[in-house]
Design a protein around this motif. Structure first.
Motif, PDB file in Angstrom:
ATOM      1  N   PRO B 174       0.829  -1.217   0.000  1.00 61.45           N
ATOM      2  CA  PRO B 174       0.000   0.000   0.000  1.00 61.45           C
ATOM      3  C   PRO B 174       0.858   1.259   0.000  1.00 61.45           C
ATOM      4  CG  PRO B 174      -0.851  -1.592   1.585  1.00 61.45           C
ATOM      5  CD  PRO B 174       0.484  -2.116   1.129  1.00 61.45           C
ATOM      6  N   ASP B 175       0.271   2.334  -0.468  1.00 60.11           N
ATOM      7  CA  ASP B 175       0.948   3.621  -0.549  1.00 60.11           C
ATOM      8  C   ASP B 175       0.637   4.413   0.725  1.00 60.11           C
ATOM      9  OD1 ASP B 175       1.711   6.219  -1.027  1.00 60.11           O
ATOM     10  OD2 ASP B 175       0.220   6.571  -2.617  1.00 60.11           O
ATOM     11  N   ASP B 176       1.590   4.400   1.648  1.00 59.18           N
ATOM     12  CA  ASP B 176       1.344   5.085   2.921  1.00 59.18           C
ATOM     13  C   ASP B 176       1.886   6.509   2.940  1.00 59.18           C
ATOM     14  OD1 ASP B 176       4.039   4.722   3.036  1.00 59.18           O
ATOM     15  OD2 ASP B 176       4.051   3.546   4.892  1.00 59.18           O
ATOM     16  N   GLY B 177       2.262   6.996   1.756  1.00 59.42           N
ATOM     17  CA  GLY B 177       2.731   8.380   1.653  1.00 59.42           C
ATOM     18  C   GLY B 177       4.212   8.541   1.924  1.00 59.42           C
ATOM     19  N   THR B 178       4.897   7.439   2.236  1.00 55.66           N
ATOM     20  CA  THR B 178       6.333   7.538   2.528  1.00 55.66           C
ATOM     21  C   THR B 178       7.183   7.120   1.323  1.00 55.66           C
ATOM     22  OG1 THR B 178       6.438   5.269   3.358  1.00 55.66           O
ATOM     23  CG2 THR B 178       5.928   7.002   4.964  1.00 55.66           C
ATOM     24  N   GLY B 179       6.518   6.789   0.229  1.00 53.95           N
ATOM     25  CA  GLY B 179       7.252   6.358  -0.958  1.00 53.95           C
ATOM     26  C   GLY B 179       7.322   4.857  -1.103  1.00 53.95           C
ATOM     27  N   ALA B 180       6.770   4.125  -0.138  1.00 53.24           N
ATOM     28  CA  ALA B 180       6.755   2.662  -0.254  1.00 53.24           C
ATOM     29  C   ALA B 180       5.930   2.270  -1.475  1.00 53.24           C
ATOM     30  CB  ALA B 180       6.144   2.056   1.011  1.00 53.24           C
ATOM     31  N   GLY B 181       6.471   1.429  -2.295  1.00 53.94           N
ATOM     32  CA  GLY B 181       5.754   0.987  -3.486  1.00 53.94           C
ATOM     33  C   GLY B 181       5.853   1.954  -4.650  1.00 53.94           C
ATOM     34  N   ALA B 182       6.412   3.130  -4.407  1.00 54.23           N
ATOM     35  CA  ALA B 182       6.544   4.097  -5.494  1.00 54.23           C
ATOM     36  C   ALA B 182       7.654   3.646  -6.437  1.00 54.23           C
ATOM     37  CB  ALA B 182       6.860   5.472  -4.923  1.00 54.23           C
ATOM     38  N   GLY B 183       7.520   3.981  -7.690  1.00 52.00           N
ATOM     39  CA  GLY B 183       8.554   3.652  -8.662  1.00 52.00           C
ATOM     40  C   GLY B 183       8.449   2.251  -9.217  1.00 52.00           C
ATOM     41  N   VAL B 184       7.449   1.496  -8.803  1.00 49.89           N
ATOM     42  CA  VAL B 184       7.230   0.167  -9.378  1.00 49.89           C
ATOM     43  C   VAL B 184       6.303   0.347 -10.574  1.00 49.89           C
ATOM     44  CG1 VAL B 184       6.335  -2.149  -8.985  1.00 49.89           C
ATOM     45  CG2 VAL B 184       7.486  -0.919  -7.123  1.00 49.89           C
ATOM     46  N   ALA B 185       6.833   0.121 -11.771  1.00 47.42           N
ATOM     47  CA  ALA B 185       6.059   0.385 -12.986  1.00 47.42           C
ATOM     48  C   ALA B 185       4.771  -0.422 -12.976  1.00 47.42           C
ATOM     49  CB  ALA B 185       6.904   0.028 -14.205  1.00 47.42           C
ATOM     50  N   GLY B 186       3.655   0.259 -13.177  1.00 47.62           N
ATOM     51  CA  GLY B 186       2.356  -0.415 -13.277  1.00 47.62           C
ATOM     52  C   GLY B 186       1.697  -0.695 -11.942  1.00 47.62           C
ATOM     53  N   TRP B 187       2.377  -0.415 -10.848  1.00 46.26           N
ATOM     54  CA  TRP B 187       1.803  -0.708  -9.524  1.00 46.26           C
ATOM     55  C   TRP B 187       1.197   0.552  -8.908  1.00 46.26           C
ATOM     56  CZ3 TRP B 187      -0.276  -4.185  -6.717  1.00 46.26           C
ATOM     57  CH2 TRP B 187      -0.442  -4.003  -5.332  1.00 46.26           C
ATOM     58  N   SER B 188       0.001   0.397  -8.373  1.00 50.40           N
ATOM     59  CA  SER B 188      -0.651   1.491  -7.674  1.00 50.40           C
ATOM     60  C   SER B 188      -1.113   0.970  -6.320  1.00 50.40           C
ATOM     61  CB  SER B 188      -1.836   1.975  -8.523  1.00 50.40           C
ATOM     62  OG  SER B 188      -2.532   2.968  -7.842  1.00 50.40           O
ATOM     63  N   GLY B 189      -0.411   1.368  -5.278  1.00 49.70           N
ATOM     64  CA  GLY B 189      -0.758   0.882  -3.939  1.00 49.70           C
ATOM     65  C   GLY B 189      -2.013   1.557  -3.415  1.00 49.70           C
ATOM     66  N   THR B 190      -2.843   0.789  -2.711  1.00 47.59           N
ATOM     67  CA  THR B 190      -3.993   1.392  -2.023  1.00 47.59           C
ATOM     68  C   THR B 190      -3.466   2.418  -1.033  1.00 47.59           C
ATOM     69  OG1 THR B 190      -5.212  -0.676  -2.202  1.00 47.59           O
ATOM     70  CG2 THR B 190      -5.996   0.888  -0.546  1.00 47.59           C
ATOM     71  N   ARG B 191      -4.113   3.569  -0.994  1.00 49.49           N
ATOM     72  CA  ARG B 191      -3.652   4.607  -0.065  1.00 49.49           C
ATOM     73  C   ARG B 191      -3.803   4.116   1.365  1.00 49.49           C
ATOM     74  NH1 ARG B 191      -5.583   7.924  -4.301  1.00 49.49           N
ATOM     75  NH2 ARG B 191      -3.778   8.937  -5.218  1.00 49.49           N
ATOM     76  N   ALA B 192      -2.784   4.361   2.146  1.00 48.93           N
ATOM     77  CA  ALA B 192      -2.817   3.962   3.554  1.00 48.93           C
ATOM     78  C   ALA B 192      -2.430   5.153   4.413  1.00 48.93           C
ATOM     79  CB  ALA B 192      -1.854   2.810   3.806  1.00 48.93           C
ATOM     80  N   ILE B 193      -2.891   5.118   5.647  1.00 46.65           N
ATOM     81  CA  ILE B 193      -2.582   6.190   6.596  1.00 46.65           C
ATOM     82  C   ILE B 193      -1.940   5.552   7.816  1.00 46.65           C
ATOM     83  CG2 ILE B 193      -3.553   8.049   8.019  1.00 46.65           C
ATOM     84  CD1 ILE B 193      -5.976   8.016   6.021  1.00 46.65           C
ATOM     85  N   ARG B 194      -0.782   6.065   8.177  1.00 42.53           N
ATOM     86  CA  ARG B 194      -0.138   5.603   9.419  1.00 42.53           C
ATOM     87  C   ARG B 194      -0.263   6.729  10.422  1.00 42.53           C
ATOM     88  NH1 ARG B 194       2.319   0.874   8.392  1.00 42.53           N
ATOM     89  NH2 ARG B 194       3.002   0.496   6.255  1.00 42.53           N
ATOM     90  N   ALA B 195      -1.115   6.503  11.401  1.00 37.72           N
ATOM     91  CA  ALA B 195      -1.373   7.548  12.391  1.00 37.72           C
ATOM     92  C   ALA B 195      -0.743   7.146  13.712  1.00 37.72           C
ATOM     93  CB  ALA B 195      -2.878   7.738  12.570  1.00 37.72           C
TER      94      ALA B 195
END
Lengths: 56, 586
Positions: B174-195
């Motif tokens: 998942p895309d938690d806003g920290t760049g995890a999963g970013a840059g993987v061509a074709g991948w779109s992580g579900t937005r996540a929130i770490r509170a």
């Protein structure tokens, strides 16, 4: 001596330790009964939705 | 092989009935949900025996679930507890019962998500929708072709989807806003929130794409722009600071259970809608909240529903029945099951505002907390009584309701400032009277008899027979009611609106809001007496204006028998003084 508290009877079978491929062996057991009850509830009531609307 | 049902110790039941939920009890509810999902999957497996790629994909997925459960129980537990799975299982069962086409193949996506998330090998056909393969709880991958199915394989480390997609499994997150999963061509992580707050941390998905979680009264907010995602992250994090810092009783179990927030699309800027469903245990849906305190309250409120849904799957607390009754938080008459849900949610809400009163430093925020505490606190006991009188509670339901009543009695001892108590009582009366005029029908013959007795100058012979009938009268007092509530929900906005003087209020309503009570009584009185048509909103206004004055016979009559008084007045069809008629009823 402290009396041991009884558990409350529930409607969901505990499948925590039952392997998936052995569920079929349970056939017309309590599992089938629980499924039938759940589906009947679903047919009668649909899926309830708790929806709250606060107008600001 | 024999099975037993999930055990629920009396102590866990009591804990939930008291509005709480220890980690051990929440684990019990979670385990039961996983069993429920597995049970329903078994029912689907028996139906997915036919030909076709969807059924075939389901069967392969089901086999792979069996393997995953044997080799990586944690991965299977994650999948079986996923709200996305709950939504799909329930929709599929409904399709099967209705004989309509079920989306069996989607199960392959769910199993693939569990395998990839845990680094397990997987090899199965998965459906492609709108050029993407959905991996619920993780994200989606792009398949740039017209194919409707694609082979998804993983050796545990590297994932491929046909020739169109390849990536390392550990980066498909998942895309938690920290760049995890970013840059993987074709991948779109579900937005996540770490509170994180001063208490437990909370990781929650912001689900904007899964069709099986688009199941609430308002549509899911899809295609959310990056800026809006950032706003949600900030607001959820701020709300979590409040929950974790000041409402510890709710924070830890909520962090353990709630894994998904579904943002909803409101119909207007002033709508705030939140919802839960037993089909998606662990998910809370809400429209954009106006501030972090409101969101914190919504989370506590909806989490109460989630807990009760989990308990109701195990132990029925109400029997089915058609009776509908008054709920102080709804505009429509409610069945017993809905009423119980509302009471339980409001126990959480009352506790929230009780604690929040001590946290607010801004005068407007403090007023809001005090009024909401005072507004909802008495409704729990009153509504438990209404619920008991329906006769719809099971024996376990009776015990549950009595625990709720006991909790409310404890809350009643806390002091409330007079101003907050007065505002709370006024909006509670407005709500109850508006509901009564909308939904309480009166017997026409009894009304005629009462009108004749009044004309003849006889004493009131008693009341007319009444019953609940949805929308028996149209009441148009929405603006006044909203302003009465805006006084404490958004005091600054209320002051600005009143200062503008552009609101289309009647003179009587203006006087009521200014607390020129005597003048408001006269204005409503004249309006009712002079009109040839029934004036339900003026009757409510009259009752509210009288409520601002010392106790009197007409005040008592309108607070308890408004529908009857208004009906008899309409029957008299002359310039009868409403105060004189109301006094006659006492």
């Amino acid at each position: 001596m402290i009396a041991q508290e009884k558990d409350i009877e529930t409607a969901i079978p505990d499948l925590g330790d039952i392997p998936v491929n052995r569920l079929a062996e349970l056939g017309s057991s309590a599992l089938a009964h629980s499924i039938a009850l759940y589906r009947e509830r679903l047919r009668e009531n649909g899926i309830p939705l708790s929806s709250f609307q606060a107008r600001i | 092989m024999t099975i037993t049902n999930h055990p629920l110790p009396e102590a866990a039941f009591t804990e939930l009935a008291d509005g709480g939920g220890s980690p051990a009890t929440m684990r019990r509810l979670g385990d039961a949900q996983r069993s429920k999902h597995l049970m329903l999957l078994h029912a689907i497996a028996e139906a997915a025996a036919g030909p076709g790629p969807g059924s075939a994909a389901f069967r392969v997925g089901y086999e792979q679930l069996a393997r995953i459960r044997d080799t990586a129980p944690g991965a299977a537990a994650w999948l079986l507890g996923l709200p996305h799975l709950g939504g799909w299982v329930h929709d599929t069962l409904i399709h099967l019962d209705q004989g309509t086409a079920a989306d069996f193949g989607h199960f392959a996506c769910l199993v693939a998500a569990a395998a990839i998330r845990t680094g397990l090998p997987v090899d199965l056909d998965v459906p492609v929708q709108d050029g993407r393969v959905r991996l619920p709880g993780l994200g989606s991958l792009l398949v740039a072709s017209e194919k409707s199915w694609v082979r998804l394989r993983s050796d545990g480390a590297r994932v491929t989807a046909g020739d169109e997609f390849a990536a390392e499994a550990r980066r498909m997150v998942p895309d938690d806003g920290t760049g995890a999963g970013a840059g993987v061509a074709g991948w779109s992580g579900t937005r996540a929130i770490r509170a994180a707050g001063c208490g437990p941390a909370w990781t929650v998905l912001l689900e904007t794409g899964d069709p099986y979680l688009d199941r609430y009264t308002l549509p899911m907010r899809t295609a959310m722009p990056t800026g809006e995602v950032a706003d949600w992250r900030e607001r959820v994090s701020s709300a979590w600071q409040i929950v974790a810092g000041r409402h510890r009783w709710a924070a830890q179990p909520m962090a353990d259970v709630i894994s998904v927030i579904v943002p909803l699309t409101p119909r207007s800027d002033t709508d705030l809608v939140s919802a839960t469903t037993p089909a998606a245990y662990g998910a809370i849906a809400t429209s954009w909240p106006p501030d972090e305190v409101t969101l914190a309250e919504t989370l506590v409120h909806e989490f109460q529903h989630v807990k009760l849904c989990g308990l109701l799957d195990l132990v029925p607390l109400t029997a089915s029945g058609d009776q509908r009754v008054y709920a102080p938080w709804r505009q429509d008459p409610r069945p017993a099951g809905g009423l119980l849900q509302g009471i339980y949610a409001h126990l959480g809400i009352v506790r929230f505002w009780q604690a929040q009163q001590h946290a607010e430093t801004d005068p407007d925020g403090l007023l809001r907390a005090q009024v909401l505490f005072a507004r909802w606190r008495p409704t729990i006991g009153e509504t438990v009584q209404t619920l008991r009188e329906t006769g719809s509670l099971t024996p376990a339901g009776v015990r549950f309701a009595e625990r709720l009543r006991a909790q409310q009695q404890q809350l009643m001892s806390a002091p409330v400032p007079a101003r907050a108590a007065q505002v709370a009582a006024e909006v509670a009366l407005d709500h109850r009277l508006t509901w009564q005029l909308r939904h309480v029908a009166t017997d026409a013959a009894d009304v005629a008899g009462l009108a004749d007795a009044y004309r003849r100058g006889e004493p009131c012979p008693g009341g007319a027979r009444t019953w609940i009938q949805q929308d028996v009268r149209k009441v148009d007092s929405g603006l006044r009611s909203r302003l009465l509530n805006l006084r404490y929900l958004e005091p600054a906005r209320y002051r600005a609106l009143r200062a503008d003087g552009v609101l289309p209020l009647s003179q009587a309503d203006r006087l009521l809001l200014e607390r020129s009570s005597e003048a408001a009584v006269q204005a409503y009185r004249t309006r009712i007496a002079d009109s040839a048509d029934p004036q339900p909103d003026a009757w409510i206004g009259l009752a509210l204006a009288l409520h601002q004055l010392p106790p009197s016979p007409p005040r008592a009559a309108l607070a308890t028998r408004l529908a009857q008084v208004a009906e008899v007045h309409a029957r008299l069809a002359d310039r009868t003084d409403p105060l004189d008629l109301a006094s006659w009823f006492t």
